[in-house]
Design a protein around this motif. Structure first.
Motif, PDB file in Angstrom:
ATOM      1  N   UNK A 140      15.462  43.121   7.817  1.00 30.29           N
ATOM      2  CA  UNK A 140      14.603  43.577   8.902  1.00 30.29           C
ATOM      3  C   UNK A 140      15.028  42.937  10.219  1.00 30.29           C
ATOM      4  N   UNK A 141      15.277  41.641  10.208  1.00 29.72           N
ATOM      5  CA  UNK A 141      15.702  40.930  11.418  1.00 29.72           C
ATOM      6  C   UNK A 141      17.089  41.409  11.851  1.00 29.72           C
ATOM      7  N   UNK A 142      17.968  41.665  10.892  1.00 28.58           N
ATOM      8  CA  UNK A 142      19.290  42.195  11.212  1.00 28.58           C
ATOM      9  C   UNK A 142      19.203  43.575  11.854  1.00 28.58           C
ATOM     10  N   UNK A 143      18.244  44.370  11.394  1.00 23.95           N
ATOM     11  CA  UNK A 143      18.036  45.688  11.998  1.00 23.95           C
ATOM     12  C   UNK A 143      17.490  45.593  13.411  1.00 23.95           C
ATOM     13  N   UNK A 144      16.648  44.579  13.651  1.00 26.52           N
ATOM     14  CA  UNK A 144      16.102  44.395  15.001  1.00 26.52           C
ATOM     15  C   UNK A 144      17.179  44.006  16.003  1.00 26.52           C
ATOM     16  N   UNK A 145      18.196  43.294  15.532  1.00 22.95           N
ATOM     17  CA  UNK A 145      19.247  42.839  16.440  1.00 22.95           C
ATOM     18  C   UNK A 145      20.475  43.744  16.429  1.00 22.95           C
ATOM     19  N   UNK A 146      20.432  44.822  15.671  1.00 19.14           N
ATOM     20  CA  UNK A 146      21.570  45.732  15.571  1.00 19.14           C
ATOM     21  C   UNK A 146      21.766  46.490  16.883  1.00 19.14           C
ATOM     22  N   UNK A 147      22.955  46.431  17.410  1.00 19.20           N
ATOM     23  CA  UNK A 147      23.274  47.125  18.658  1.00 19.20           C
ATOM     24  C   UNK A 147      23.212  48.640  18.474  1.00 19.20           C
ATOM     25  N   UNK A 148      23.563  49.121  17.294  1.00 19.34           N
ATOM     26  CA  UNK A 148      23.509  50.557  17.007  1.00 19.34           C
ATOM     27  C   UNK A 148      22.066  51.062  17.081  1.00 19.34           C
ATOM     28  N   UNK A 149      21.117  50.330  16.497  1.00 17.65           N
ATOM     29  CA  UNK A 149      19.711  50.726  16.547  1.00 17.65           C
ATOM     30  C   UNK A 149      19.191  50.725  17.984  1.00 17.65           C
ATOM     31  N   UNK A 150      19.605  49.743  18.751  1.00 22.52           N
ATOM     32  CA  UNK A 150      19.151  49.658  20.140  1.00 22.52           C
ATOM     33  C   UNK A 150      19.698  50.831  20.947  1.00 22.52           C
ATOM     34  N   UNK A 151      20.987  51.154  20.783  1.00 22.26           N
ATOM     35  CA  UNK A 151      21.587  52.272  21.512  1.00 22.26           C
ATOM     36  C   UNK A 151      20.909  53.599  21.151  1.00 22.26           C
ATOM     37  N   UNK A 152      20.671  53.802  19.874  1.00 27.10           N
ATOM     38  CA  UNK A 152      20.026  55.035  19.427  1.00 27.10           C
ATOM     39  C   UNK A 152      18.612  55.142  19.985  1.00 27.10           C
ATOM     40  N   UNK A 153      17.881  54.046  19.977  1.00 27.64           N
ATOM     41  CA  UNK A 153      16.514  54.059  20.487  1.00 27.64           C
ATOM     42  C   UNK A 153      16.494  54.287  21.995  1.00 27.64           C
ATOM     43  N   UNK A 154      17.423  53.709  22.724  1.00 27.41           N
ATOM     44  CA  UNK A 154      17.488  53.923  24.176  1.00 27.41           C
ATOM     45  C   UNK A 154      17.772  55.388  24.466  1.00 27.41           C
ATOM     46  N   UNK A 155      18.716  55.979  23.759  1.00 25.50           N
ATOM     47  CA  UNK A 155      19.030  57.392  23.953  1.00 25.50           C
ATOM     48  C   UNK A 155      17.831  58.267  23.623  1.00 25.50           C
ATOM     49  N   UNK A 156      17.141  57.954  22.545  1.00 27.15           N
ATOM     50  CA  UNK A 156      15.952  58.709  22.160  1.00 27.15           C
ATOM     51  C   UNK A 156      14.868  58.582  23.221  1.00 27.15           C
ATOM     52  N   UNK A 157      14.655  57.380  23.741  1.00 21.78           N
ATOM     53  CA  UNK A 157      13.667  57.188  24.793  1.00 21.78           C
ATOM     54  C   UNK A 157      14.000  57.972  26.045  1.00 21.78           C
TER      55      UNK A 157
END
Length: 168
Positions: A140-157
């Motif tokens: 879970x913590x690794x997912x929170x710090x994943x750059x891929x998840x952050x990029x995808x969420x920024x694009x979605x936002x």
């Protein structure tokens, strides 16, 4: 609607984003839309529950997850767009803006766009992290710090903000 109105009227007016008075036409249209949504939801409550009950004999965890995801997807893909289009067609959300109030209206729309973008970013970021940790057994913590998840969420936002800006 009088000064305060009933609690139901205030909730319905806020839910449908109705500006101005909550007159008889708007009341009838919200009741009609609500009845249609209820008729859509009846089979969507019964049929998947029966399927999940049968599925639970072999895999209870997967049946529960399937039922939860069906409900989320049903509300997000069928109910919410129907509510938005039906409200718009019934002219419940029409806002007349005077030319003098145009800068304030644009500022209000910009606030809504930014709020929707932030909401979309946070929601999809957390949902992606939770789903990855459940289905892919990632940290879970690794997912929170994943750059891929952050990029995808920024694009979605950003996409959600643009969509909300167009529809407002």
């Amino acid at each position: 609607m009088k000064n305060g109105g009933s609690l139901r009227d205030r909730v319905v007016k806020h839910f449908f984003n109705i500006s101005g008075d909550f007159d008889e036409y708007k009341r009838q249209e919200t009741n009609r839309i609500g009845t249609n949504v209820m008729l859509l939801c009846l089979p969507a409550l019964l049929i998947p529950s029966i399927i999940a009950g049968v599925w639970a004999t072999k895999s209870p965890e997967n049946a529960l997850l399937g039922l939860i995801f069906f409900n989320i997807i049903f509300v997000g893909i069928i109910i919410c767009p129907y509510l938005m289009t039906a409200s718009r067609r019934a002219h419940l959300t029409d806002n007349e803006v005077d030319i003098r109030n145009l800068p304030a209206a644009r500022k209000n729309i910009l606030k809504r766009v930014l709020g929707s973008s932030l909401y979309g970013f946070v929601f999809f970021y957390l949902m992606q992290v939770i789903l990855n940790s459940i289905f892919d057994n990632t940290s879970f913590v690794g997912g929170l710090t994943s750059l891929r998840n952050i990029k995808t969420a920024v694009l979605t936002g950003i996409l959600l903000g643009i969509t909300m800006g167009i529809t407002n």
